[in-house]
Design an enzyme around this catalytic site. Sequence first.
Site, PDB file in Angstrom:
ATOM      1  N   CYS A  85     -43.424  26.241  -8.741  1.00 33.80           N
ATOM      2  CA  CYS A  85     -43.592  26.479 -10.172  1.00 33.80           C
ATOM      3  C   CYS A  85     -43.665  25.151 -10.925  1.00 33.80           C
ATOM      4  O   CYS A  85     -44.641  24.439 -10.816  1.00 33.80           O
ATOM      5  CB  CYS A  85     -42.480  27.394 -10.670  1.00 33.80           C
ATOM      6  SG  CYS A  85     -42.792  28.073 -12.299  1.00 33.80           S
ATOM      7  N   HIS A 194     -41.885  32.131  -6.597  1.00 35.36           N
ATOM      8  CA  HIS A 194     -40.566  31.564  -6.295  1.00 35.36           C
ATOM      9  C   HIS A 194     -39.953  32.129  -5.025  1.00 35.36           C
ATOM     10  O   HIS A 194     -39.134  33.049  -5.088  1.00 35.36           O
ATOM     11  CB  HIS A 194     -39.620  31.839  -7.466  1.00 35.36           C
ATOM     12  CG  HIS A 194     -39.923  31.035  -8.680  1.00 35.36           C
ATOM     13  ND1 HIS A 194     -39.247  29.888  -9.002  1.00 35.36           N
ATOM     14  CD2 HIS A 194     -40.856  31.207  -9.649  1.00 35.36           C
ATOM     15  CE1 HIS A 194     -39.739  29.373 -10.137  1.00 35.36           C
ATOM     16  NE2 HIS A 194     -40.720  30.164 -10.543  1.00 35.36           N
ATOM     17  N   GLU A 196     -37.632  30.897  -3.382  1.00 41.85           N
ATOM     18  CA  GLU A 196     -36.173  30.676  -3.354  1.00 41.85           C
ATOM     19  C   GLU A 196     -35.408  31.803  -4.021  1.00 41.85           C
ATOM     20  O   GLU A 196     -34.193  31.912  -3.852  1.00 41.85           O
ATOM     21  CB  GLU A 196     -35.835  29.315  -3.990  1.00 41.85           C
ATOM     22  CG  GLU A 196     -35.766  29.287  -5.519  1.00 41.85           C
ATOM     23  CD  GLU A 196     -37.140  29.286  -6.199  1.00 41.85           C
ATOM     24  OE1 GLU A 196     -38.147  29.600  -5.532  1.00 41.85           O
ATOM     25  OE2 GLU A 196     -37.191  28.981  -7.410  1.00 41.85           O
TER      26      GLU A 196
END
Lengths: 223, 82, 82, 744
Positions: A85, A194, A196
């Site tokens: 991002c 994302h 994560e």
Amino acid sequence: MRVGVVTFPGSLDDVDARRAVAVAGGEPMRLWHADEDLRYVDAVVLPGGFSYGDYLRAGAIARFAPVMSSVVQAARGGTPVLGICNGFQVLCESHLLPGALIRNDHRKFVCRDQELVIENSTTAWTGGYAAGQHLVVPLKNGEGGYVADDVTLDRLEGEGRVVARYVGQNPNGSYRSIAGVSNERGNVVGLMPHPEHAVEELTGPTTDGLAFFTSVLRATVDA
Amino acid sequence: MARVVVDVMLKPEILDPQGKAVAQALPRLGFDGITAVRQGKRFELEVDGEVTEERLAQIRGAAETLLSNPVIEDFTVRVEEA
Amino acid sequence: MARVVVDVMLKPEILDPQGKAVAQALPRLGFDGITAVRQGKRFELEVDGEVTEERLAQIRGAAETLLSNPVIEDFTVRVEEA
Amino acid sequence: MTETVKDAEATPDVEQPYRELGLKDDEYARIRDILGRRPTSSELAMYSVMWSEHCSYKSSKVHLRQFGEKQPPTDALLVGIGENAGVVDIGQGWAVTFKIESHNHPSYVEPYQGAATGVGGIVRDIMSMGARPVAVMDPLRFGPADAADTRRVLPGVVAGIGGYGNCLGLPNIGGEVVFDPSYAGNPLVNALCVGAVRHEDIKLAHASGAGNLVVLFGASTGGDGIGGVSVLASETFDEHGPAKRPSVQVGDPFMEKVLIECCLELFAADLVVGIQDLGGAGLSCATSELASSGDGGMRVWLDRVPLRDATLRPEEILMSESQERMCAVVTPDRLDAFLDICARWDVQATVIGEVDDSRRLTVEWQGTVIVDVPPRTVAHEGPVYERPLARPTWQDALQADDPSSLPRPTTGEELRATLLDLVGSPNLADKSWVTDQYDRYVLGNTVLAQPDDAGVVRVDEATHLGVALATDGNGRFTKLDPYAGAQLALSEAYRNVAVTGARPLAVTDCLNFGSPEDPAVMWQFAEAARGLADACLALGVPVTGGNVSFYNQTGDVAINPTPVVGVLGVLDDVRRRIPMGFSAEGEVVLLLGATREELGGSEWAHHMHGHLGGRPPAVDLAAERELATLMAALPGVVTAAHDVSDGGLAMTLVEMALRRGIGAAVALPDDAFVALFSESAARAVVSVPSDLVADVERLASSYAVPLTTLGTTGGSTLAVDGLFEIPLDELRSAWQGTLPALFG
Ligand SMILES: Nc1ncnc2c1ncn2[C@@H]1O[C@H](COP(=O)(O)OP(=O)(O)O)[C@@H](O)[C@H]1O
Ligand SMILES: [Mg+2]
């Protein structure tokens, strides 16, 4: 296996990136924007967030942080670098990756669980996936529209450097639905979604994102 | 004290979602005859002292590396009368 | 075809976090002598046909209602030579 | 020339503009009395902002006292009402602090910045307790969904909340979006923040220890927002919009994010004695409150305050509400360490004063004294009013106009059409258009967020300790019966927390009402406060803090009285939380709680008939408590739970089915219309694997919770036996289409 996660002023997902590294079995290391020291890490993550508020252009100011000169040098030397991002935006601004990210075409911030397809499973960060594999991970951005000129786009496609693409409705107007790209060598990857945030059953929509982090651990062991 | 203005616009071939949205909204509000809109950024820099050629060259440098992203944007620099 | 440019800037008394961020970044990159930066928006409107006084008045109306937020911003409208 | 205390003494008869600053004649007389002379212009500025309704709670104070007087016995409350935010013990050495606040008027004037700075303000409140903010919520209310002004206000408000909260890295875990004509011209933008802190790290806004230094840190002080919140919040808008357009505060979320990290490092290094955020009334508030709660006095050198605008006068510096500023009390030997951490985060920090033992707050400007006051008289001893109350003359007629005579659907076809219509009504429709603009993932601890009943965040990764939060309010119910309406708001938020399996612990509230000078409004307020205090006592959940927003009206017409209530609960192990959606086929669907014919103020009456009248659903706090106790025993037994509220059982089933695309077939008792659309309180629907149904039945009967078997999960439709069957796809498109069609 030490994976450094850079904190810029305004970084937000640095905590999550470190957690993801740990869940994957790596050793997360904090890196500070104002230090050139990379602390002998084996790989680097530039996390999501709004570095310097993203007031000028996302990633434009962070690119000049002292740590970035070391990151650029390490990347050129083959160290795996993942920009997620805002990190992707920083990588484009640093010219480690081609193209740029602009305001979403619908001009709103968007946060949703996004389906992706992995197109290149040979990069340092995607070795754990199969080419063509579909995942669902969170996407959240205001300036996530990937743009580049046609020559660049054709070259990226031709060289297999489109790492991931959005499936279904294009969430932000990215050219050719591109969600992530890599450099020629495949050690530097930029990704808008994302992974994560998708490493734990409890807090993510899936655990589909974990393989980004296990991939790099394997890649650096093999290297 | 002098003022230098840097205008930064997206390159014509890059999609401009904000400009497009304005262009679409105008006729709905009854403003006709506008065929296209592009939205960019305007920076007003207050300069200490005189705007020498050297200083201008510096500002051009800043415009190219920081204020704009040459991959997607063009810029112009000009000195504005006080 | 003519072009009308609308510049929209935050009113001087209003905080401009964007300009502040740029102003703080410049010296870090070695650009000195700039005492303040304000960041605003620039709209380029392509107008069909001639820019009559009436059309300009219309555009001023659009600038006031759509392109700027009069609560916090000021704007200027000008015709640009092609 | 700046007026000094000496000047004021020398010229006792100067006319002062106290009325323009909102002070009444007797209030001004009291100031003269306190000081034994006329105030200086700076003192007048301080008293006027601090004695405004917004800062002094002068009309509400006498009613808010009940929250303390009727506080239920609890050992969970570590810090109660009166501090920046209450602090609740959640066990294992952890505490959480949470609070809700309004930013209604600024958000009408400038939706984006008004809402953004609303988030910024409440986050600083939480930081000032020493806590790390961990999540935000945003209960919102607007005029009719299709009104032009709503199209102006709503997108800006949502973008502002997202723009600020996302940039701070705080997950948005819930809120409300409600439309009602009563909020046209006066939207309600309430914002809640929750933070986590270890017990030993709790901080208070106290300036103690003579010789300690007062440090202002964060953004520079500018001229924007002077008198903003305080004057604005006391302003009534007429039908032509805001009476005036005062300068608006612009938020700098990046500054605030850096300020959060900076504060957390300062706390971790134990470098602050006391800390206070700068919100409404800016430095006037921060200095007088710090000094007033401390054990001495304070001396401030106002000309040291870093300015964004060099032309500001001292009065303006004292009143400025510039955002992203904090004030700390630091011992002199820790100052360097304090400044080092600020420098690391590029945060400007300036010593602007020191604590002394004078028991006075003195402010100096270029070597002269311009303020010399007893701090308590500014901060804590403002005027208190017993405003006249009068039950509105129309209240009886409103209650008499009950919905029993409204035409009702009876056939399966009519019920089906009614359901589809309601599913797509703005109040019940999918809110993703709003919530997709908020980051709910950041920090990686969000266990539940929209569209679940409550937001759930993990507080401790090691032990899985976490909290659940929900906010609710129902202006229609409260208009019909303010006492009951406030209790129903609490009941619903409490129930929303309980159905996740959490144990409700504490309450925060934002009381949004019309003008306190209107006896009818004041009666509504008094009734609502009494109702809330009584219900908190009955449910055993203390009020820890909150906010009052008065003057919410357009012209003479007040909004529906709208107490918004936030409930916080604890989950000892967040892995055991119960989500809202059906998650497997072939499970048994049970309704917990009793259904009565209760349609007054219902979504059905509102949407289908534009009707508001009768009585709201009966409050049954004992039943709420039993349901919550039962729910706490159900993690691991039920696989889904969802409360029944707006839109009744019909809406609950639709939401449970759409969550993961698993349908259900149910059979209803005789009056299917009432069963589907009544909004009786104290109810929830659960889904249970068939072999565990007996367990639920046994538990329900031991807690005296009525239980009805509705049917089973499965398939791709919602089928009501003998009446209708609707494909989930059709329900989904009705549910999802509404807001995007309205707002783009
Ligand atoms: N403004 C908002 N911000 C964040 N979440 C919201 C907002 N409005 C609604 N939601 C979420 O959408 C879901 C549905 O809202 P609502 O129907 O009001 O819930 P309930 O009836 O259970 O109180 C909830 O999870 C709520 O928290
Ligand atoms: Mg609910």
